[in-house]
Write a protein that holds these residues in place. Structure first.
Motif, PDB file in Angstrom:
ATOM      1  N   GLY A   1       0.791  -1.193   0.113  1.00 39.94           N
ATOM      2  CA  GLY A   1       0.058   0.039   0.126  1.00 39.94           C
ATOM      3  C   GLY A   1       1.059   1.272   0.001  1.00 39.94           C
ATOM      4  N   GLN A   2       0.270   2.394   0.532  1.00 42.72           N
ATOM      5  CA  GLN A   2       1.304   3.488   0.756  1.00 42.72           C
ATOM      6  C   GLN A   2       0.624   4.323   2.041  1.00 42.72           C
ATOM      7  N   ALA A   3       1.768   4.912   2.324  1.00 46.53           N
ATOM      8  CA  ALA A   3       1.643   5.839   3.501  1.00 46.53           C
ATOM      9  C   ALA A   3       1.625   7.311   3.075  1.00 46.53           C
ATOM     10  N   VAL A   4       0.334   7.939   3.241  1.00 45.19           N
ATOM     11  CA  VAL A   4       0.202   9.270   2.925  1.00 45.19           C
ATOM     12  C   VAL A   4       0.286  10.391   3.698  1.00 45.19           C
ATOM     13  N   VAL A   5       1.543  11.051   3.731  1.00 39.28           N
ATOM     14  CA  VAL A   5       1.851  11.791   4.756  1.00 39.28           C
ATOM     15  C   VAL A   5       1.476  13.275   4.592  1.00 39.28           C
ATOM     16  N   ARG A   6       0.995  13.917   5.410  1.00 37.95           N
ATOM     17  CA  ARG A   6       0.504  15.646   5.207  1.00 37.95           C
ATOM     18  C   ARG A   6       1.252  16.279   6.437  1.00 37.95           C
ATOM     19  N   PRO A   7       1.878  17.286   6.216  1.00 41.32           N
ATOM     20  CA  PRO A   7       2.826  17.839   7.229  1.00 41.32           C
ATOM     21  C   PRO A   7       1.925  18.766   8.216  1.00 41.32           C
ATOM     22  N   GLY A   8       0.861  18.960   7.207  1.00 41.54           N
ATOM     23  CA  GLY A   8      -0.185  19.928   8.170  1.00 41.54           C
ATOM     24  C   GLY A   8      -0.061  21.461   7.911  1.00 41.54           C
TER      25      GLY A   8
ATOM     26  N   GLN B   1       3.630  28.263  18.002  1.00 37.14           N
ATOM     27  CA  GLN B   1       2.775  27.798  17.009  1.00 37.14           C
ATOM     28  C   GLN B   1       2.986  26.117  16.664  1.00 37.14           C
ATOM     29  N   LEU B   2       1.728  25.658  16.858  1.00 36.74           N
ATOM     30  CA  LEU B   2       1.752  24.151  16.672  1.00 36.74           C
ATOM     31  C   LEU B   2       0.973  23.743  15.417  1.00 36.74           C
ATOM     32  N   LEU B   3       1.478  22.708  14.741  1.00 34.18           N
ATOM     33  CA  LEU B   3       0.961  22.035  13.540  1.00 34.18           C
ATOM     34  C   LEU B   3       0.611  20.724  13.770  1.00 34.18           C
ATOM     35  N   ARG B   4      -0.348  20.112  13.047  1.00 34.49           N
ATOM     36  CA  ARG B   4      -0.389  18.614  13.080  1.00 34.49           C
ATOM     37  C   ARG B   4      -0.299  17.953  11.851  1.00 34.49           C
ATOM     38  N   ALA B   5       0.778  16.921  12.000  1.00 35.27           N
ATOM     39  CA  ALA B   5       1.075  16.083  10.985  1.00 35.27           C
ATOM     40  C   ALA B   5      -0.137  14.791  10.730  1.00 35.27           C
ATOM     41  N   THR B   6      -0.427  14.259   9.722  1.00 37.41           N
ATOM     42  CA  THR B   6      -1.307  13.270   9.614  1.00 37.41           C
ATOM     43  C   THR B   6      -0.703  12.235   8.684  1.00 37.41           C
ATOM     44  N   VAL B   7      -0.820  11.004   8.995  1.00 39.62           N
ATOM     45  CA  VAL B   7      -0.419   9.756   8.109  1.00 39.62           C
ATOM     46  C   VAL B   7      -1.525   8.890   8.022  1.00 39.62           C
ATOM     47  N   GLN B   8      -1.892   8.745   6.776  1.00 39.92           N
ATOM     48  CA  GLN B   8      -2.799   7.440   6.462  1.00 39.92           C
ATOM     49  C   GLN B   8      -2.296   6.378   5.816  1.00 39.92           C
ATOM     50  N   LEU B   9      -2.564   5.196   6.268  1.00 39.40           N
ATOM     51  CA  LEU B   9      -2.195   4.029   5.353  1.00 39.40           C
ATOM     52  C   LEU B   9      -3.216   3.417   4.319  1.00 39.40           C
ATOM     53  N   ARG B  10      -2.759   3.577   3.289  1.00 38.16           N
ATOM     54  CA  ARG B  10      -3.904   3.239   2.206  1.00 38.16           C
ATOM     55  C   ARG B  10      -3.709   1.724   1.509  1.00 38.16           C
ATOM     56  N   ALA B  11      -4.478   1.275   1.144  1.00 34.61           N
ATOM     57  CA  ALA B  11      -4.414  -0.017   0.380  1.00 34.61           C
ATOM     58  C   ALA B  11      -5.604  -0.499  -0.616  1.00 34.61           C
TER      59      ALA B  11
ATOM     60  N   GLY C   1       0.049  24.083   4.489  1.00 30.51           N
ATOM     61  CA  GLY C   1      -0.262  24.000   3.109  1.00 30.51           C
ATOM     62  C   GLY C   1      -0.970  22.692   2.721  1.00 30.51           C
ATOM     63  N   SER C   2      -1.174  22.518   1.501  1.00 29.13           N
ATOM     64  CA  SER C   2      -1.602  21.226   0.976  1.00 29.13           C
ATOM     65  C   SER C   2      -0.805  20.216   0.474  1.00 29.13           C
ATOM     66  N   ALA C   3       0.515  20.266   0.985  1.00 29.34           N
ATOM     67  CA  ALA C   3       1.452  19.289   0.389  1.00 29.34           C
ATOM     68  C   ALA C   3       1.074  17.663   1.179  1.00 29.34           C
ATOM     69  N   ALA C   4       1.443  16.888   0.338  1.00 33.92           N
ATOM     70  CA  ALA C   4       1.308  15.399   0.797  1.00 33.92           C
ATOM     71  C   ALA C   4       1.890  14.435   0.164  1.00 33.92           C
ATOM     72  N   GLU C   5       2.708  13.565   0.615  1.00 35.32           N
ATOM     73  CA  GLU C   5       3.462  12.528  -0.226  1.00 35.32           C
ATOM     74  C   GLU C   5       2.981  11.144   0.049  1.00 35.32           C
ATOM     75  N   ALA C   6       2.909  10.562  -0.847  1.00 36.06           N
ATOM     76  CA  ALA C   6       2.609   9.017  -0.858  1.00 36.06           C
ATOM     77  C   ALA C   6       3.690   8.195  -1.074  1.00 36.06           C
ATOM     78  N   VAL C   7       4.022   7.287  -0.080  1.00 33.51           N
ATOM     79  CA  VAL C   7       5.172   6.671  -0.159  1.00 33.51           C
ATOM     80  C   VAL C   7       4.942   5.068  -0.211  1.00 33.51           C
ATOM     81  N   PRO C   8       5.476   4.288  -0.856  1.00 36.74           N
ATOM     82  CA  PRO C   8       4.873   3.003  -0.964  1.00 36.74           C
ATOM     83  C   PRO C   8       5.337   2.183   0.204  1.00 36.74           C
ATOM     84  N   VAL C   9       4.578   1.315   0.464  1.00 38.04           N
ATOM     85  CA  VAL C   9       4.639   0.448   1.767  1.00 38.04           C
ATOM     86  C   VAL C   9       4.502  -1.114   1.553  1.00 38.04           C
ATOM     87  N   SER C  10       5.570  -2.017   1.625  1.00 35.38           N
ATOM     88  CA  SER C  10       5.469  -3.260   1.497  1.00 35.38           C
ATOM     89  C   SER C  10       5.915  -3.871   2.678  1.00 35.38           C
ATOM     90  N   LEU C  11       5.026  -4.758   3.147  1.00 31.94           N
ATOM     91  CA  LEU C  11       5.448  -5.630   4.723  1.00 31.94           C
ATOM     92  C   LEU C  11       5.000  -6.957   4.578  1.00 31.94           C
TER      93      LEU C  11
END
Length: 662
Positions: A289-296, A334-344, A298-308
């Motif tokens: 699947g992918q780990a989709v990482v959003r720093p919180g 100033q606090l930010l919230r990063a969110t990671v979603q695991l998707r498959a 702007g709108s930036a997001a990176e999808a990184v492949p995951v194989s386990l």
């Protein structure tokens, strides 16, 4: 805190008063010690995975404990705070009598609130300075006590990975779920998570039993006779704060997907966001699947492949440019919230974490945050109130920690144990620095050697501190120990112990925060290992004159010219409301004058002194063998135990200004 040989801290010891009868647990008996194995029971270890240090306990990645306050949409939670069945076990018969088994009845048992400490069950006078009842009651009931509760396990938890989460149990916890031993934990202020899914049957009732052990400190608390030690515990002997016993912080069950995000580590400095996502596959099938990482930001997001593969743990790295994001600063946290979603490809799991854009560096003899030199004005504080002991409410934390804002303090030292997550949340939100600390207090050479070479609890506590507080922008210093013994001939045992812990810290911390400790001496032979030289000093009280501090600091700087210096403790004492000449001990004027003298000397040296921590915010409880006639109160605070009544030194501390340019 001064060592055992100088515990007359409040200066008010009198002749020993007649001893009271021991609690039934130890009347005429030798207090028991908990069962220890060859290693600390969590089996703590650090594994390097894809260049990232990952902390394991109970053969699983130590998960995020943010679920105590923040729930994720892919996870299920069952809160266990509330009323539990409770019973003291003075003769240690509970295990042999089957109190851990699911069918064990609780008829005749007492009830207790979770979280709370059993010390306060029968002590309505906890905040009093009248010691008439000192030495009796549940506050002095040591040894074993049992907790039991039952719950209905949701049927929807089939196929889930289930963890039993504890924010703290003091001191040792042995845990059973449906009669199956789930694990043990030592260290009274550190969270732990037990994998318990194999012991649960979704859709049925589950029984949870927790056996808690607190070591007795003395055979007679009124007379202070003893003391009693446990050579493998941390701390291993009586110390100068109250060891509140029981399930003192929140408990819950957390059900996560079989393939789950265990932890998200974040470092954000300048315009660079760096996340390490720890993913574990508890299932029986290969995962792609992918780990989709959003720093919180702007709108930036990176999808990184995951194989386990089944049973595999991996670390996914994601970086992003967050130029323009505001820094976390004391005047603008100033606090930010990063969110990671695991998707498959659909959503499998989600985990988020707060963080701040903040750097911490040592530049020669200067401590810098976000590239700017700092002078730290702060205080030590203990986590306790008369109403709730160490199981404080958010309102109580707001009141206690609010004194930092009121006095202009920019640093809290969490002496000498980790705090509830709310305390770190508060510091993150309010822009107050934190020096985090662990339970290594007054360790001697034999204990240091044992911890380094065999048992590993000191290392486990240091590693857990870093792992659990990793993303906190308020935390700028790691503190490894307080006033522990230094062996002779170059201190090989002491040095190895400190280096072992520092290596664990550096293996886990992406920020590379500075490491220090609160030494008992300004001539510590291991200061070359420290990033910041920290020592406790009590000139003009326990030894020497107030004026001796400046020359001592200069000598330390000469010996370690490339390191910042931090006074990790200084203070004295006074009776609340006692006034008179500032030359007489016990007067509030004397306590305040001592602070002013020390403050002048540290602020005169901003080129190499990074700050000063007053001992201590408020009076605190102890059962160390002094001030029994004052209900075990040490009267060294700027405030009374009620955290409201002020001494003169409080106003002087509030008025104290840091050097210009800091």
């Amino acid at each position: 805190m001064p060592s055992r040989r100088t515990v007359l801290k409040a200066g008010v010891l009198t002749a020993a008063l007649p001893g009271l009868a021991l609690p039934r647990a130890y009347a005429g008996t030798t207090p028991s010690l908990p069962p220890h194995g060859d290693r600390e029971p969590a089996g703590t270890r650090i594994e390097q995975i894809a260049g990232t240090g990952v902390l394991f306990q109970y053969d699983e990645v130590v998960p995020s404990f943010d679920g105590w306050a923040h729930e994720e949409p892919t996870r299920s939670y069952r809160r266990l705070d509330g009323s539990w069945a409770f019973r003291f076990d003075p003769d240690d018969v509970g295990l042999s009598d089957g109190w851990q088994l699911p069918g064990a009845g609780t008829s005749g048992w007492d009830r207790i609130a979770v979280p709370s400490s059993w010390d306060l069950k029968d002590r309505p006078d906890w905040g009093s300075y009248d010691g008439a009842g000192f030495g009796s009651g549940t506050a002095f009931q040591d040894g074993y006590a049992w907790y039991r509760t039952e719950l209905r396990v949701p049927g929807a938890w089939v196929g889930k990975q289930v963890r039993l989460m504890f924010l703290a149990v003091n001191y040792r916890a042995d845990v059973w779920v449906n009669g199956h031993f789930a694990g043990a934990h030592e260290g009274g202020h550190t969270p732990f998570a037990l994998p318990v899914g194999a012991a649960l049957q979704p859709g049925s009732t589950a029984a949870i039993a927790v056996r808690v052990h607190r070591r007795a400190d003395f055979t007679d608390y009124r007379a202070g006779t003893g003391p009693l030690n446990d050579p493998l515990a941390v701390p291993w002997k009586p110390v100068d704060y109250w060891p509140y016993a029981g399930i003192t912080r929140s408990v819950w069950l957390e059900a996560v997907p079989a393939v789950t995000i265990a932890k998200v580590l974040v470092s954000a400095q300048g315009s660079r966001f760096d996340a390490r996502v720890v993913v574990a596959n508890h299932g029986t099938r290969h995962f792609s699947g992918q780990a989709v990482v959003r720093p919180g930001y702007g709108s930036a997001a990176e999808a990184v492949p995951v194989s386990l593969a089944p049973g595999e743990t991996a670390v996914v790295t994601s970086t992003a440019d967050i130029a323009g994001a505001s820094q976390w600063r004391t005047d603008r946290p100033q606090l930010l919230r990063a969110t990671v979603q695991l998707r498959a490809p659909g959503l499998v799991d989600q985990l988020s974490t707060t963080y701040g854009v903040r750097s911490v560096d040592v530049d020669g003899s200067l401590l810098k945050v976000n590239g700017e030199p700092q002078f730290l004005k702060g205080f030590n504080w203990h986590e306790e109130t008369a109403a709730h002991g160490r199981s404080m409410t958010p309102k109580e934390y707001d009141h206690e920690l609010g004194h930092a804002l009121e006095t202009g303090a920019n640093l809290l030292r969490n002496c000498v144990y980790n705090r509830h997550p709310y305390a770190y949340d508060w510091a993150d939100r309010h822009g107050v620095f934190v020096m985090d600390d662990i339970d290594n207090m007054w360790m001697n050479t034999d204990q240091e050697r044992t911890q380094t070479e065999r048992y590993g609890l000191s290392r486990a506590l240091a590693a857990s501190m870093v792992w659990n507080q990793h993303n906190r922008p308020s935390v700028i210093l790691w503190c490894l120990q307080n006033e522990s013994e230094i062996d002779a001939n170059g201190a090989p045992v002491y040095r190895a112990w400190l280096q072992d812990m520092k290596d664990a810290v550096n293996a886990l911390d992406l920020h590379k925060r500075p490491v220090t400790w609160a030494s008992a001496t300004s001539w510590d032979p291991a200061f070359d290992i420290a990033d910041v030289v920290g020592f406790n000093e009590y000139f003009g009280y326990f030894y020497g004159k107030n004026e001796d501090l400046g020359p001592t600091i200069d000598a330390v700087h000469k010996n370690h010219p490339g390191k910042p210096i931090l006074i990790t403790e200084n203070g004295s004492w006074s009776f609340l409301g006692q006034h008179g000449p500032d030359t007489e001990q016990g007067n509030e004027e004397w306590q305040a004058a001592g602070f002013r003298a020390h403050w002048r000397q540290v602020t005169d040296r901003p080129e190499y002194v990074a700050g000063y921590l007053f001992w201590v915010l408020k009076d605190y409880k102890e059962r160390l063998g002094y001030n029994q006639q004052y209900n075990g109160m040490s009267t060294m605070g700027m405030l009374g135990f009620d955290s409201t009544t002020r001494r003169l030194v409080f106003d002087d501390f509030a008025a104290a200004t840091v050097p210009e340019g800091r």
